[in-house]
Design a protein around this motif. Structure first.
Motif, short mmCIF file in Angstrom:
data_model
loop_
_atom_site.label_atom_id
_atom_site.label_comp_id
_atom_site.label_asym_id
_atom_site.label_seq_id
_atom_site.Cartn_x
_atom_site.Cartn_y
_atom_site.Cartn_z
N LEU A 226 0.84 -1.20 0.00
CA LEU A 226 0.00 0.00 0.00
C LEU A 226 0.88 1.25 0.00
O LEU A 226 1.79 1.39 0.83
CB LEU A 226 -0.91 0.03 1.23
CG LEU A 226 -1.70 -1.25 1.55
CD1 LEU A 226 -2.64 -0.99 2.72
CD2 LEU A 226 -2.46 -1.75 0.33
N ILE A 227 0.58 2.17 -0.92
CA ILE A 227 1.30 3.45 -0.98
C ILE A 227 0.30 4.55 -0.66
O ILE A 227 -0.61 4.83 -1.44
CB ILE A 227 1.92 3.67 -2.38
CG1 ILE A 227 2.96 2.58 -2.66
CG2 ILE A 227 2.57 5.05 -2.45
CD1 ILE A 227 3.61 2.68 -4.03
N GLY A 228 0.48 5.17 0.50
CA GLY A 228 -0.36 6.29 0.91
C GLY A 228 0.37 7.59 0.69
O GLY A 228 1.43 7.81 1.27
N GLY A 229 -0.20 8.46 -0.12
CA GLY A 229 0.46 9.73 -0.40
C GLY A 229 0.19 10.16 -1.83
O GLY A 229 -0.11 9.34 -2.71
N ASP A 230 0.31 11.47 -2.08
CA ASP A 230 0.07 12.01 -3.42
C ASP A 230 1.28 12.83 -3.85
O ASP A 230 2.13 13.18 -3.03
CB ASP A 230 -1.19 12.89 -3.39
CG ASP A 230 -1.80 13.04 -4.78
OD1 ASP A 230 -1.22 12.50 -5.74
OD2 ASP A 230 -2.85 13.70 -4.89
N GLY A 231 1.35 13.11 -5.13
CA GLY A 231 2.46 13.91 -5.63
C GLY A 231 2.63 13.76 -7.12
O GLY A 231 1.98 12.92 -7.77
N GLY A 254 -3.46 7.34 -2.87
CA GLY A 254 -3.57 8.80 -2.91
C GLY A 254 -3.37 9.41 -1.53
O GLY A 254 -2.87 8.76 -0.60
N GLU A 255 -3.75 10.66 -1.37
CA GLU A 255 -3.58 11.36 -0.10
C GLU A 255 -4.42 10.69 0.99
O GLU A 255 -5.60 10.42 0.81
CB GLU A 255 -3.98 12.83 -0.23
CG GLU A 255 -3.77 13.61 1.05
CD GLU A 255 -4.21 15.06 0.94
OE1 GLU A 255 -4.15 15.77 1.97
OE2 GLU A 255 -4.63 15.49 -0.16
N ILE A 256 -3.78 10.43 2.13
CA ILE A 256 -4.46 9.80 3.26
C ILE A 256 -4.71 10.86 4.32
O ILE A 256 -3.77 11.41 4.90
CB ILE A 256 -3.60 8.67 3.86
CG1 ILE A 256 -3.27 7.60 2.81
CG2 ILE A 256 -4.30 8.05 5.06
CD1 ILE A 256 -4.45 6.80 2.33
N LYS A 257 -5.98 11.16 4.55
CA LYS A 257 -6.31 12.21 5.51
C LYS A 257 -6.47 11.68 6.93
O LYS A 257 -6.52 12.46 7.89
CB LYS A 257 -7.58 12.93 5.07
CG LYS A 257 -7.37 13.70 3.76
CD LYS A 257 -8.51 14.60 3.42
CE LYS A 257 -8.21 15.42 2.16
NZ LYS A 257 -9.30 16.34 1.80
#
Length: 732
Positions: A226-231, A254-257
């Protein structure tokens, strides 16, 4: 205290978590306000946590109209200190500092050279602007030892650089959803093993190593990655996963809030960064008892201990990364133990309370802003003078941790690294003048600074620094000095003239006291004290490691020699006595005190004798480690004064080969007869005295008689200096 924190307000990840955690706890003890430049979720989250906030809306990075707004806020709210986080806040502070004289601090969360890596125009413009802004700060907080070392290596040696590791509130109830609900949200198999990385998609986080490691792992075991984060790297990374043939096992979320929902769902938490400070995501994962596998960079090894709390690997080594993941995946008991150990480590060492207390101490020091400058023979790899520096500064820090301590050094980088001090190159006149002008007090000493037996130049240097201090009306102290001989008439006149106007003179021995009295210094202006090294403790653990390394037990004689006139004759005499002593079955350890000068001389000694009972250790070591080795010895034969002082401090028998009046004076002060003149002794007499020394059990008791007085006099030095400084927080 009233403290204004400045940050852009668009931050995510570790910087955001750091601010929220710090200010939430700090507001209980400090009147703290968070100022941001962007109206975004960052601001709303701070408000929801009860943090006092202020929006200084900035239309763009180069909108400097807010400088006036912030300045007005500082003045109208009586702000005592501004604390900056990140490149944008640092840049604004560059202009603010010109208009207010309150202190500014910047927290170094990352390597500023890598902050804009991958975006050419940002790298070109913002990286350099941030560097220029950082150079104007006097106070820094580094979130790892590595970042402090980075600043020192990049010539920030004359700045206050404190290390404060990130902390987390383990008692706070975090908001997160169940693993089942999280998996349902992203259409994941709830029952699969999950390995996660929670980091923005930025080159410095090196997600390609994560993907390549995943590909290696998947050759042997199944898992979801799992890859949590955006960019901006999202398309490139998805293409890389496809190229590796693992796109079905890799999930870009994507972005994890709600990061704690992510961390609750994974089985192993990871980081593959090229550079890091002290990442919060490890603390956050540890709160959920998740073991960590991370690259061995920044402060990560401080908390990721191989086989205890997780595993580390060399950055970009994806095969080792995969190997460590497989070890944890295949052993359920190990995985549980690593997670529990990580939680306990955080509980014991990385709490929010510890972080807050450190910040308050740093704020107090910055606001009080009193600086002591040290002048001495520092930065020359001389163990005796280094011991003096460590002894004086550690004693002063113990009395008052809020003072700034700065030293004139021949090697500013090393001095800053080893002794945790601000440091200035002693042979740069502009820097020396600036250092004196910006200080409140000069401490000259200890050591034998005021003598011309080695050269007049060194005496003139130290007198010049004292003269500078008086010229700029700074408090000026001569601290535990050994004085003389001063042979030249002009030098004696110059010394007398320079010392007459100082605030305080303390001498470490009676001969020095009498000598200054003889050249015209009034007796009531001087105090007889003792060497500050008597307040130092030995590092016995480090010493035992050295002795184990060279296979030497406690029963040995330590021997320190230094180059001196007629050294060939000197060597032969000492060699004859020591060889005979070793033929009796006694072991001897060669110990240098001044690395560059003593080591070649001792190596020649070693080569000449080649005896089975002769040992040596020529690697660098700390002052306290050296003291620990001398503590383990039966006795020490030393030419250098501080070899003798160390031995008395750790209750080992001292034997002096005296080349200088200061050595003879010290032995006289401790009422010892174990002394020979290095220029006039017989090898048979030296041998017989060594035999007598070994048998003399009453010698140590004789030395102990003056121990309490020596320590008392050394402590009085510290209290008297702080009193002269006008230090209201000292214990004087």
């Amino acid at each position: 205290m009233k403290v204004l924190h400045l940050i852009s307000g668009g931050d995510t990840g570790g910087a955001k978590t750091h601010i929220m955690t710090l200010l939430s706890s700090l507001k209980e003890n400090v009147d703290v306000t968070l100022g941001v430049f962007i109206n975004d979720v960052f601001l709303e989250e701070a408000k929801s946590l009860g943090i006092k906030t202020e929006l200084f809306f900035q239309k763009s990075r180069f909108d400097l109209s807010i400088v006036g707004d912030i300045l007005d806020y500082i003045k109208h709210n009586n702000i005592d200190l501004v604390h900056c986080h990140g490149a944008r806040a640092n840049f604004i502070a560059f202009f603010l500092r010109r208009k207010t004289d309150i202190p500014f601090i910047s927290t170094v969360h990352s390597d500023y050279r890598l902050d804009f890596k991958g975006v050419f125009y940002k790298q070109l413009i913002f990286k350099n602007l941030n560097y220029l802004a950082l150079k104007k700060f006097d106070n820094f907080i580094a979130v790892s030892d590595n970042f402090k070392d980075m600043l020192i290596e990049r010539k920030f040696t004359d700045k206050n650089i404190d290390v404060v590791y990130n902390g987390i509130d383990l008692e706070k109830e975090e908001k997160f959803v169940s693993k089942s609900e999280f998996c349902k949200r992203y259409n994941l198999d709830e029952n699969s093993f999950k390995i996660g990385i929670l980091a923005r998609l930025d080159e410095v986080k090196d997600h390609k190593t994560f993907l390549r490691g995943a590909a290696e792992f998947l050759k042997e075991e199944e898992s979801d990655f799992l890859i949590g984060g955006d960019g901006i790297l999202m398309p490139e990374l998805k293409e890389e996963a496809k190229r590796l043939g693992i796109e079905n096992n890799v999930h870009f979320l994507g972005e994890i809030k709600d990061p704690f929902s992510f961390l609750n769902a994974v089985d192993i938490n990871t980081l593959t960064s090229l550079s890091e400070s002290f990442p919060y995501v490890i603390l956050e994962g540890g709160k959920f008892r998740k073991p960590i596998v991370a690259s061995r960079v920044g402060g990560i090894p401080k908390i990721t201990i191989d086989g205890e709390t997780g595993y580390t690997f060399k950055s970009q080594d994806y095969k080792d990364f995969a190997k460590k993941l497989l070890i944890i995946k295949r052993n359920d008991n190990l995985r549980e133990r690593l997670g529990n150990n990580l939680y306990k480590t955080i509980e014991n060492h990385f709490s929010a309370n510890a972080m807050v207390n450190s910040h308050i101490r740093i704020y107090k020091r910055a606001i009080k802003d009193k600086t002591i400058l040290f002048s001495g023979f520092y930065g020359f790899d001389n163990q005796g003078d280094d011991a003096i520096l460590e002894a004086i500064t550690s004693s002063i820090k113990k009395e008052n941790p809020y003072l700034k301590l700065k030293v004139l050094s021949n090697n500013p980088v090393k001095t800053s690294e080893v002794y945790d001090l601000l440091s200035v190159y002693r042979f740069s006149l502009p820097k020396v003048i600036k250092a004196v002008k910006s200080s409140d007090m000069l401490i000259s000493g200890g050591g034998s600074l005021l003598q011309d037996i080695t050269s007049s130049r060194s005496l003139w240097y130290y007198l010049f620094v004292i003269w500078l201090s008086k010229k700029y009306k700074k408090k000026t102290v001569i601290y535990a000095n050994g004085v003389g001989p001063i042979n030249k008439k002009f030098n004696r006149w110059l010394t007398k003239r320079t010392l007459k106007g100082v605030d305080f003179i303390s001498l470490r021995d009676r001969d020095s006291f009498d000598y200054l009295k003889e050249i015209g210094i009034e007796e009531n202006k001087m105090n007889l004290r003792s060497d500050p090294v008597f307040l130092l403790d030995s590092d016995d653990v480090a010493a035992d490691k050295v002795l184990k390394k060279i296979n030497l037990n406690d029963n040995f004689l330590a021997l320190n020699l230094r180059p001196w006139f007629g050294e060939t004759r000197l060597l032969k005499k000492v060699e004859a006595a020591i060889k005979k002593y070793m033929d009796d079955g006694n072991k001897v350890l060669l110990l240098p005190m001044h690395m560059s000068k003593d080591v070649p001389f001792l190596k020649q000694f070693e080569a000449d004798i080649k005896h089975e009972n002769l040992y040596s250790y020529f690697d660098e070591m700390s002052v306290r480690s050296l003291m620990g080795i001398i503590k383990r010895a039966d006795a020490i034969v030393s030419m250098r004064l501080h070899g003798l002082i160390y031995s008395v401090a750790v209750e080992t028998k001292p034997f002096a080969l005296s080349y200088d009046p200061k050595v003879s004076g010290f032995m006289k002060d401790i009422n010892s007869d174990y002394i020979l003149d290095v220029n006039d002794f017989d090898s048979d007499i030296l041998y017989q005295m060594l035999v007598d020394l070994k048998k003399d059990d009453s010698y140590i008791e004789k030395i102990r008689e003056g121990e309490q007085l020596r320590q008392k006099l050394a402590k009085e030095n510290v209290r008297e200096v702080l009193e002269i400084l006008g230090d209201e927080d000292g214990n004087s």
